[in-house]
Design an enzyme around this catalytic site. Structure first.
Site, PDB file in Angstrom:
ATOM      1  N   ASP A 176      -3.988  -1.577  -1.346  1.00  0.00           N
ATOM      2  CA  ASP A 176      -5.073  -1.935  -0.411  1.00  0.00           C
ATOM      3  C   ASP A 176      -6.436  -1.386  -0.852  1.00  0.00           C
ATOM      4  OD1 ASP A 176      -4.241   0.651   0.158  1.00  0.00           O
ATOM      5  OD2 ASP A 176      -4.091   0.370   2.325  1.00  0.00           O
TER       6      ASP A 176
ATOM      7  N   ARG B 134       7.438   6.120  -4.458  1.00  0.00           N
ATOM      8  CA  ARG B 134       7.945   6.775  -3.243  1.00  0.00           C
ATOM      9  C   ARG B 134       7.342   6.087  -2.043  1.00  0.00           C
ATOM     10  NH1 ARG B 134       4.126  10.147  -5.458  1.00  0.00           N
ATOM     11  NH2 ARG B 134       2.198  10.227  -4.251  1.00  0.00           N
TER      12      ARG B 134
ATOM     13  N   SER C 197       0.804  -1.225   0.000  1.00  0.00           N
ATOM     14  CA  SER C 197       0.000   0.000   0.000  1.00  0.00           C
ATOM     15  C   SER C 197       0.831   1.267   0.000  1.00  0.00           C
ATOM     16  CB  SER C 197      -0.967  -0.040   1.170  1.00  0.00           C
ATOM     17  OG  SER C 197      -1.700  -1.226   1.055  1.00  0.00           O
TER      18      SER C 197
END
Ligand code: BGC
Length: 530
Positions: A209, A171, A156
């Site tokens: 997620d 990132r 996630s």
């Protein structure tokens, strides 16, 4: 009186009016379109290569792992094909030092180890069979395809996906910071560590997620129409929705099935409006941003999600403590305290430490409506070392916490409203009166009192939604979204495997290298032919 006025001055700074909600919805729609057209925009709008949502009839046994917050979860899921499932799960906290490890492999090796522990504990038979067969790898009856678990990997963080089980990390967010992993394929990183342990597991699908939540909600929610949005309001926040392929203008690199004319898009809305065109900003938002490893990024998330709300509250509370006009959490004289004593804050109080205030206290602050605020006062004493907080102090704290929670809910409504409007379903006669289903998960929607009610209140104020539209929006919890959803995508991925895929190649070569060591201990064992 002074305390009331100074508290109110703080509270007002968290106001986010109906007019501001509407302005932000318009900007969200604009940034969504921009993200569908090109890369490098603040709303990333990442194509997921998932082109259909489930309908509840899916079946099979799959594994799923979930990395994305404070814990790592490993589970196996049996989809029963009737909208129900059986789930077995282990959860371990991620050691803080691994969140900022030097190398990616330190973190991923830890994850692979948890997968092995899980297999040993819950799927011992299958695992044993697999281990026994290892020394005879060269024999034709070596690993059997049906003994390899297809695993959905819920990861996630923002990832540039290039296929159903391929994607490079853009990132880190939510306090993770391992620069070595940025730009690398996270599925390959995990598979490498799994192979080092010779586990019968293939990372078959890479799932955010929010995508998992969308899938899980569609699998189990009542009604023929699948969900249109899966959203997380937890440690972080984000949403994935079903978009028309015709609106997706930027080029796609991997293969996908275009027969449905749709694709699930991971918005990565945590970075909505990093440029602060419409997001409200208080001095405490600015101070918080400076403390994070990613200043200037995830600006929407930093005003909404559980990881940050507690810190905003701590910073605002500290300012009130330092305010010379009031005596807050301290008394000049015991007579001004309803306990007839003197309130003070212990020097070692976590109020004085960055990130020292856990967001969960905001739920207690919101729910405690008792005449003396006794539960909240107890918690202020036990978790923040405020000695004998007076009623007025607790009330001031409660009001500031409520203002921060309310702003978070109203900001959350902005994304939901924009996506509902983007689907066009409210104004399309073909979908007249159909519910618009939204699956949500995360600690805020699960545990923060009235969070969803406050979202609805803001939705009703949005142009193009209103009272009638809000009634059609059905927001429901999709528990275990990331586990069940990842299993569902692993299922889709299994269906896409071509006979030419060398599914077991890596496992075989990995095991062959290790077979010398294994042979010495297992050589008595006969291979199991099945
Ligand atoms: C990440 C998203 C994720 C969300 C909720 C954000 O920080 O960037 O990828 O979906 O948190 O877990």
């Amino acid at each position: 009186m002074a305390l009331q006025a100074e508290t109110q001055a703080i509270v007002t700074q968290f106001d986010f009016s109906d007019e501001n909600v509407n302005k932000a919805v318009r900007e969200f729609l604009r940034q969504m379109d921009e993200g569908l057209e090109k890369d490098g925009t603040s709303l990333s709008q990442i194509p997921t290569y998932v082109t259909a949502v489930p309908n509840g009839t899916e079946q099979g046994l799959y594994m799923a792992v979930d990395l994305g917050g404070t814990n790592f979860r490993v589970c196996s899921i049996k989809l029963n094909g009737d909208g129900t499932f059986n789930l077995t799960a282990n959860k371990v906290p991620i050691p803080k030092e691994l969140m900022v490890a030097k190398t990616a492999s330190e973190l991923f090796a830890f994850l692979a180890l948890q997968i092995r522990n899980f297999l040993e504990e819950h799927h011992g038979d299958q695992f044993e069979q697999h281990v026994r067969r290892r020394p005879t790898m060269t024999a034709p009856e070596g690993y059997k395809d049906e003994h390899v678990f297809r695993m959905g990997f819920t990861f996630s963080f923002p990832v540039q996906q290039s296929g159903i089980n391929k994607g490079t990390l853009i990132r880190w967010t939510k306090g993770f910071d391992i620069p070595d992993a940025v730009g690398k394929d996270v599925c390959a990183l995990l598979q490498e560590e799994i192979d080092k342990l010779h586990l019968p597991v293939k990372v078959a699908a890479l799932v955010n997620d929010t995508v998992g939540t969308l899938m899980a909600r569609s699998y189990s929610s009542p009604g023929k129409q699948g969900a249109v949005l899966g959203a997380i309001f937890g440690t972080g926040t984000n949403g994935a929705y079903v978009e028309k392929l015709s609106k997706l203008k930027k080029p796609l690199s991997g293969d996908y099935d275009n027969s449905t004319g749709e694709m699930v898009i991971n918005t990565e809305w945590g970075s909505f409006d990093n440029q602060l065109n419409v997001l409200p900003t208080t001095p405490w938002d600015i101070a918080l941003d400076k403390q994070t490893p990613n200043p200037g990024l995830q600006m929407y998330e930093k005003r909404i999600s559980g990881m940050f709300l507690g810190e905003i509250l701590r910073l605002a509370t500290l300012d009130l403590i330092k305010n010379p006009k009031v005596s807050f959490f301290k008394d000049e004289n015991s007579a001004s305290n309803d306990w007839r004593t003197t309130t003070y804050i212990d020097k070692s109080s976590s109020l004085y430490q960055e990130w020292g205030l856990d967001t969960s206290i905001m739920s207690v602050a919101a729910i405690d409506e008792s005449p003396t605020l006794s539960a909240l006062r107890q918690l202020l004493e036990s978790t923040l070392q405020v000695h004998m907080p007076a009623y007025e102090d607790a009330l001031a704290f409660k009001k500031i916490a409520a203002a921060i929670g309310r702003r978070a809910a109203r900001l959350s409504a902005v994304a939901i409203a924009a996506i509902v409007l983007q689907t066009g379903k409210l104004s399309d006669p073909a979908h007249d009166n159909e519910p618009i289903d939204i699956g949500v998960d995360g600690s805020l929607v699960e545990h923060y009192p009235y969070f969803t009610d406050m979202i609805y209140e803001a939705l009703r104020a949005v142009d193009g939604i209103g009272e009638q539209g809000a009634k059609r929006i059905r927001i429901g919890i999709a528990s275990d979204g990331s586990g069940v959803g990842a299993a569902l995508i692993a299922l889709v991925a299994a269906g896409m495997e071509k006979s030419t895929d060398n599914l077991l190649g890596d496992l075989r070569s990995g095991a062959a290298n290790a077979s010398d060591t294994a042979a010495s201990s297992d050589s008595e064992e006969k291979p199991t032919a099945n």
